[in-house]
Design a protein around this motif. Structure first.
Motif, mmCIF file in Angstrom:
data_model
loop_
_atom_site.group_PDB
_atom_site.id
_atom_site.type_symbol
_atom_site.label_atom_id
_atom_site.label_comp_id
_atom_site.label_asym_id
_atom_site.label_seq_id
_atom_site.Cartn_x
_atom_site.Cartn_y
_atom_site.Cartn_z
ATOM 1 N N ILE A 1 2.309 -4.827 30.134
ATOM 2 C CA ILE A 1 0.895 -4.746 29.749
ATOM 3 C C ILE A 1 0.606 -5.373 28.367
ATOM 4 N N ASP B 1 7.337 4.255 34.823
ATOM 5 C CA ASP B 1 6.775 2.924 34.990
ATOM 6 C C ASP B 1 7.096 2.110 33.744
ATOM 7 N N TYR C 1 5.098 -1.538 27.857
ATOM 8 C CA TYR C 1 4.451 -0.271 28.162
ATOM 9 C C TYR C 1 5.408 0.578 28.979
ATOM 10 N N VAL D 1 -0.571 8.971 35.356
ATOM 11 C CA VAL D 1 0.544 8.604 34.485
ATOM 12 C C VAL D 1 0.323 9.158 33.085
ATOM 13 N N ARG E 1 -3.847 5.879 39.026
ATOM 14 C CA ARG E 1 -2.434 6.121 38.757
ATOM 15 C C ARG E 1 -2.376 7.321 37.821
ATOM 16 N N HIS F 1 0.168 -3.245 45.749
ATOM 17 C CA HIS F 1 1.083 -2.101 45.786
ATOM 18 C C HIS F 1 0.320 -0.788 45.807
ATOM 19 N N GLN G 1 4.925 8.623 35.910
ATOM 20 C CA GLN G 1 3.940 8.748 36.980
ATOM 21 C C GLN G 1 4.341 9.867 37.930
ATOM 22 N N HIS H 1 1.362 3.645 46.270
ATOM 23 C CA HIS H 1 2.446 4.620 46.269
ATOM 24 C C HIS H 1 2.010 5.807 47.101
ATOM 25 N N LEU I 1 5.912 -1.632 32.295
ATOM 26 C CA LEU I 1 5.054 -2.805 32.577
ATOM 27 C C LEU I 1 4.974 -3.714 31.359
ATOM 28 N N HIS J 1 -2.411 -6.662 40.236
ATOM 29 C CA HIS J 1 -2.772 -7.102 38.892
ATOM 30 C C HIS J 1 -1.755 -8.108 38.371
ATOM 31 N N ARG K 1 9.599 0.421 38.490
ATOM 32 C CA ARG K 1 9.634 1.880 38.657
ATOM 33 C C ARG K 1 11.085 2.268 38.530
ATOM 34 N N HIS L 1 -3.634 -1.638 44.834
ATOM 35 C CA HIS L 1 -4.282 -2.609 43.937
ATOM 36 C C HIS L 1 -3.260 -3.681 43.571
HETATM 37 O O1 GTQ Z 1 1.538 1.825 39.460
HETATM 38 O O2 GTQ Z 1 0.269 0.090 39.454
HETATM 39 O O3 GTQ Z 1 1.861 3.180 34.719
HETATM 40 O O4 GTQ Z 1 -1.214 -0.392 37.411
HETATM 41 C C1 GTQ Z 1 0.123 1.588 34.701
HETATM 42 C C2 GTQ Z 1 -0.647 0.675 35.386
HETATM 43 C C3 GTQ Z 1 1.288 2.116 36.720
HETATM 44 C C4 GTQ Z 1 0.793 1.030 38.878
HETATM 45 C C5 GTQ Z 1 1.086 2.298 35.379
HETATM 46 C C6 GTQ Z 1 -0.458 0.485 36.749
HETATM 47 C C7 GTQ Z 1 0.527 1.210 37.422
#
Ligand code: GTQ
Length: 349
Positions: free
Chosen positions: A167, A163, A93, A74, A72, A149, A97, A151, A165, A110, A116, A108
């Protein structure tokens, strides 16, 4: 000056603490008031990222690494009071991106839930569990926990989105799991627009039961959001603190779209000044339309389209729109409400 007696008590106490320390114990009374504070107290600060200052770095990132290599690509927006911790508030977080024409950010999944919010460009897609959605400026797209997901950008223009998240929350719980899909793209199993038709048109398939914690709609297009705000403004029922503010919902149960991140869109008409407001959730704002300023504590931030700013928990703020303005925002309010401790303060008006 300490008397001999006080000194000996202090010495005795220190000796006591020193002796328990190897056993991994420590006295509460030395930390109690920094743990249980009368009000939120954190090093999280207010801050703004002006898009015209950030954009050149995003472009440079595009020259230095591919989306595939980076997984990613970012730039993390780090709160100045929380540097090195990859967070924009204590619990959330945010990053920007970039996906260039022809690129794929590989599939991937998680534990972390992601949103977004499209800042620049049009036509790139996010695929969630085998369904693509084409993204446009102002669209709010979710990738719920543990969904595959990827992109991609099949247009000839770069695309940038914010983004958001959870996290830091997942980190707090030590509950992070992640895996890569063996191919760059997860196979497509549903046509574009499928979820929106099934779940996002004020209808649900008869008999549909959704046990999941997140909305089955995964793109909330800006065109519809904006139209709703425009229609509603005719009644001129302005909330003194928020103007006209709408909450993104899971259409199955009316809950927030995701269980860990609350999201909103609000309209502030030209010359509107909000009443002072604070709440126990730190909030990230992304400006969609219009110019204005936000006074946060004793600081003033001027903003325009694509700028991102953050308000720490329990810090009073006021928005002033110099023209019709539309603001997207997200916070951990949904979690605080679920746990029963979210607070707001509208009293200082
Ligand atoms: O698009 O899956 O900014 O996994 C940080 C971790 C985006 C993503 C982020 C991520 C993603």
């Amino acid at each position: 000056m300490a008397t001999a007696k006080q000194t000996s008590i202090e010495d005795a106490r220190q000796d006591f603490y020193d002796r328990m320390s190897p056993g991994n114990m420590t006295p509460l009374w030395q930390v109690l008031h920094s743990l249980v504070t009368p009000e939120p107290s954190s090093t999280c600060e207010s801050a703004i990222w002006h898009y015209d200052e950030v954009r050149p770095f995003i472009e440079e990132a595009g020259n230095i690494i591919t989306a595939e290599e980076a997984e990613r690509r970012v730039l993390i927006l780090e709160n100045p009071g929380l540097r090195g911790q990859s967070r924009i508030t204590t619990s959330l977080y945010a990053g920007l991106q970039l996906i260039l024409p022809g690129e794929i950010a590989p599939s991937h999944r998680h534990t972390q839930s992601a949103l977004r919010f499209v800042v620049e460009g049009e036509g790139a897609y996010t695929a969630v569990d085998g369904e693509r959605t084409i993204m446009r400026e102002g669209d709010f797209v979710i990738t719920p926990t543990w969904t595959w997901h990827d992109h991609g950008n099949e247009t000839d223009r770069p695309m940038v989105w914010m983004d958001g998240l959870d996290i830091p929350m997942i980190q707090f719980f030590d509950a992070s799991f992640a895996e890569r899909y063996p191919e760059p793209e997860h196979p497509i199993s549903r046509p574009v627009g499928d979820s929106e038709a099934r779940y996002g048109a004020g209808l649900l398939p008869d008999g549909y039961r959704n046990a999941g914690p997140s909305s089955p709609v995964f793109n909330y297009p800006y065109a519809r959001t904006r139209e709703a705000l425009e229609q509603m403004r005719r009644r001129a029922e302005w909330d003194p603190c928020h103007g006209l503010r709408m909450r993104y919902v899971n259409p199955v149960n009316g809950d927030y779209a995701m269980p860990s991140i609350a999201t909103f869109m609000q309209l502030l008409p030209a010359a509107f000044e909000t009443a002072p407001y604070r709440s126990s959730d730190g909030i990230v704002f992304s400006v969609v339309e219009g110019h204005g300023e936000t006074r946060i504590g004793d600081r003033v931030y001027q903003w325009g389209p694509r700028d991102i700013f953050v308000i720490p928990s329990w810090t009073s703020y006021v928005h002033v729109a110099s023209e019709d303005a539309v603001l997207f925002s997200f916070s951990d309010r949904v979690v605080q409400e679920k746990l029963g401790f979210w607070r707001e303060d509208r009293s200082r008006n």
